[in-house]
Design an enzyme around this catalytic site. Structure first.
Site, short mmCIF file in Angstrom:
data_model
loop_
_atom_site.label_atom_id
_atom_site.label_comp_id
_atom_site.label_asym_id
_atom_site.label_seq_id
_atom_site.Cartn_x
_atom_site.Cartn_y
_atom_site.Cartn_z
CG ASP A 11 -1.94 -1.01 1.21
OD1 ASP A 11 -2.09 -1.66 0.20
OD2 ASP A 11 -2.85 -1.21 1.92
N GLY A 37 -3.32 -5.48 1.13
CA GLY A 37 -3.99 -6.30 0.42
C GLY A 37 -4.90 -7.10 1.13
N GLY A 39 -6.52 -9.86 1.31
CA GLY A 39 -6.06 -11.22 1.97
C GLY A 39 -5.04 -11.21 2.76
CG ASN A 188 -18.96 -2.03 2.65
OD1 ASN A 188 -19.95 -2.17 1.65
ND2 ASN A 188 -17.90 -1.62 2.38
CB THR A 225 -18.85 -4.53 8.64
OG1 THR A 225 -18.80 -4.23 7.05
CG2 THR A 225 -18.63 -6.07 8.71
N GLY A 227 -19.35 0.34 9.87
CA GLY A 227 -18.96 1.11 10.45
C GLY A 227 -19.01 1.22 11.98
CB SER A 228 -19.61 4.51 14.18
OG SER A 228 -20.58 5.02 13.24
N GLY A 230 -21.51 -0.85 14.14
CA GLY A 230 -21.22 -2.05 14.53
C GLY A 230 -21.49 -3.22 13.30
CG ASP A 258 -8.97 -6.28 4.91
OD1 ASP A 258 -10.25 -6.48 4.21
OD2 ASP A 258 -8.33 -5.24 4.27
O1 RIB Z 1 -9.04 -3.27 2.58
C1 RIB Z 1 -7.97 -2.38 2.53
C2 RIB Z 1 -7.16 -2.92 1.33
O2 RIB Z 1 -7.71 -2.73 0.27
C3 RIB Z 1 -5.66 -2.16 1.26
O3 RIB Z 1 -4.65 -2.88 2.28
C4 RIB Z 1 -5.28 -2.18 -0.26
O4 RIB Z 1 -4.30 -3.02 -0.49
C5 RIB Z 1 -6.56 -2.80 -0.78
O5 RIB Z 1 -6.46 -4.06 -1.25
#
Ligand code: RIB
Length: 311
Positions: A11, A37, A39, A188, A225, A227-228, A230, A258
Site C-alpha cells: 500500500d 491487500g 487477503g 459492508n 458491517t 462502521g460505527s 457495528g 479486513d
Molecule cells: O481493505 C484494505 C486493502 O484494500 C488495502 O490494504 C489495499 O491493499 C486494498 O487491497
C-alpha cells in the site's frame, strides 16, 4: 487451521486534507508504504489473535519477484503465517494507491499485478483439508475463488467470503453461483445493497433488508458491517444478531473491514457462535483504526481480550 486464499499488496499511502475529485490534484506532505491487500490483511488479523500460533494460519497468494513481493512474504512469515502456498510470479507485486483524509476515510485504487495470477491449484488439498475455515475476498480472479470455495465445501471446510470489492458481475445466476458455495458472507452496507441488486433481491437503501433477502434467498449467513454502528448477522431463518462498535476517533480506517473478517474467521474456527465471534471482530476492527496503515493497528490476542474485558 484458517486458510486465506487472496490478495497481497504493497500500500502506498498519502494523507490529504480531502480526497481529490476527478480531474483535481491535491497535495500531500509525503507517501508511506505499508503492507496490505485484503487477503494478506485478513491473514495477519487472524494470526495476531491466534494465541501465539495455537490456531494456525496459512495463506495462498501470488507476489512478484521484486522487492515489494519479497518484503510482503517476509512480513507474512514474521506474523507467523504459513506461506508455503504463496507463489512468486513474473508479474509485479500488487500495489494499492491510497489517499486517507483528515477523518481517516480513504479512497483506494488497486493495481492487481501478481494477484491475478493466483490459481486454485496454488492451494494444495493437503493444506485445504486441514482447515476449519477458508477465507476469500474479491481481489483475485473470481473463477479461481469459486473453484477453491467448491473444493472447500466438498472437504467440509466452512467458507467465509468477503465480497469486497463488489464482484464485477451482472447476472443473477453468476451471483447465485458464488452465494451457493458461501457459508458466511461478509459485506459492508454498500456491498450489501449492490449484491442484493445483482442477486435480484433489491432493497433500496435498506442494508439490513438487503442482508435478509440475500440470506433467505441463498441460504448463507449474511454479515453486514456498518462502521460505527457495528455489525449485523442475519441467518437464513431470519434470526439476527448485532455487535456494537465502541466509539473511537479513527486515524486510518484502511484495513478495518479486513481486521473484522480475519478475527471473525478466527472466532468461527475456534467454534464460537457467529454473534460472539462478531463482537470480538468489531472490537478488533475499532482498535485497528487507531494506527496508520492497514496492519499496524491490528491487535494481538492479549490486547484484544483486555479491551473486551474492560468494556
Ligand atoms: O481493505 C484494505 C486493502 O484494500 C488495502 O490494504 C489495499 O491493499 C486494498 O487491497
Amino acid at each position: 487451521m484458517i486458510v486465506i486464499f487472496g490478495s497481497i499488496n504493497m500500500d502506498l499511502v498519502a494523507r490529504v486534507q480531502r480526497i481529490a475529485r476527478p480531474g483535481e490534484t491535491v497535495l500531500s506532505r509525503r507517501a508511506d508504504s505499508f503492507f496490505g491487500g485484503k487477503g494478506s490483511n485478513q491473514a495477519v488479523a487472524a494470526a495476531r489473535v491466534s494465541h501465539g500460533g495455537r490456531m494456525r494460519v496459512a495463506m495462498a497468494g501470488a507476489v512478484g519477484n521484486d522487492p515489494f513481493g519479497m518484503a510482503c512474504l517476509k512480513n507474512l512469515e514474521e506474523n507467523g503465517i504459513d506461506v508455503s502456498a504463496i507463489r512468486v510470479t513474473d508479474e509485479p507485486t500488487g500495489c494499492a494507491f491510497i489517499t486517507v483524509d483528515e477523518a481517516g476515510e480513504n479512497a483506494i485504487t488497486v493495481a492487481s499485478g501478481a494477484n491475478m495470477a493466483l490459481r486454485s491449484a496454488d492451494l494444495p488439498d493437503s493444506l485445504l483439508s486441514k482447515a476449519a475455515v477458508l477465507v476469500l475476498q474479491m481481489e483475485v480472479p473470481i473463477a479461481e475463488n469459486l473453484e477453491v470455495a467448491a473444493r472447500a465445501r466438498r472437504a467440509g471446510v466452512k467458507v467465509v467470503w468477503n465480497f469486497a470489492p463488489v464482484p464485477p458481475i451482472k447476472e443473477r445466476s453468476a451471483m447465485a453461483e458464488l452465494l451457493a458455495v458461501t457459508d458466511v458472507l461478509v459485506v459492508n452496507e454498500h456491498e450489501a445493497l449492490a449484491v442484493a441488486d445483482i442477486a435480484g433481491t433489491p432493497a433500496g437503501e435498506d442494508y439490513l433488508k438487503a442482508g435478509s433477502a440475500i440470506s433467505s434467498s441463498f441460504g448463507s449467513i449474511c454479515i453486514v458491517t456498518a462502521g460505527s454502528r457495528g455489525a449485523y448477522a442475519i441467518a437464513p431463518d431470519g434470526t439476527q444478531a448485532h455487535a456494537t462498535a465502541r466509539p473511537i476517533v479513527p486515524v486510518d480506517t484502511t484495513g478495518a473491514g479486513d481486521t473484522f473478517v480475519g478475527v471473525l474467521a478466527n472466532g468461527i474456527a475456534e467454534g464460537l457462535e457467529v454473534g460472539r465471534a462478531m463482537e470480538r471482530a468489531c472490537a478488533a476492527a475499532s482498535l485497528s483504526c487507531l494506527t496508520a496503515g492497514a496492519q499496524a493497528g491490528m491487535p494481538k490476542r492479549q490486547v484484544l481480550d483486555q479491551h473486551l474485558s474492560q468494556a
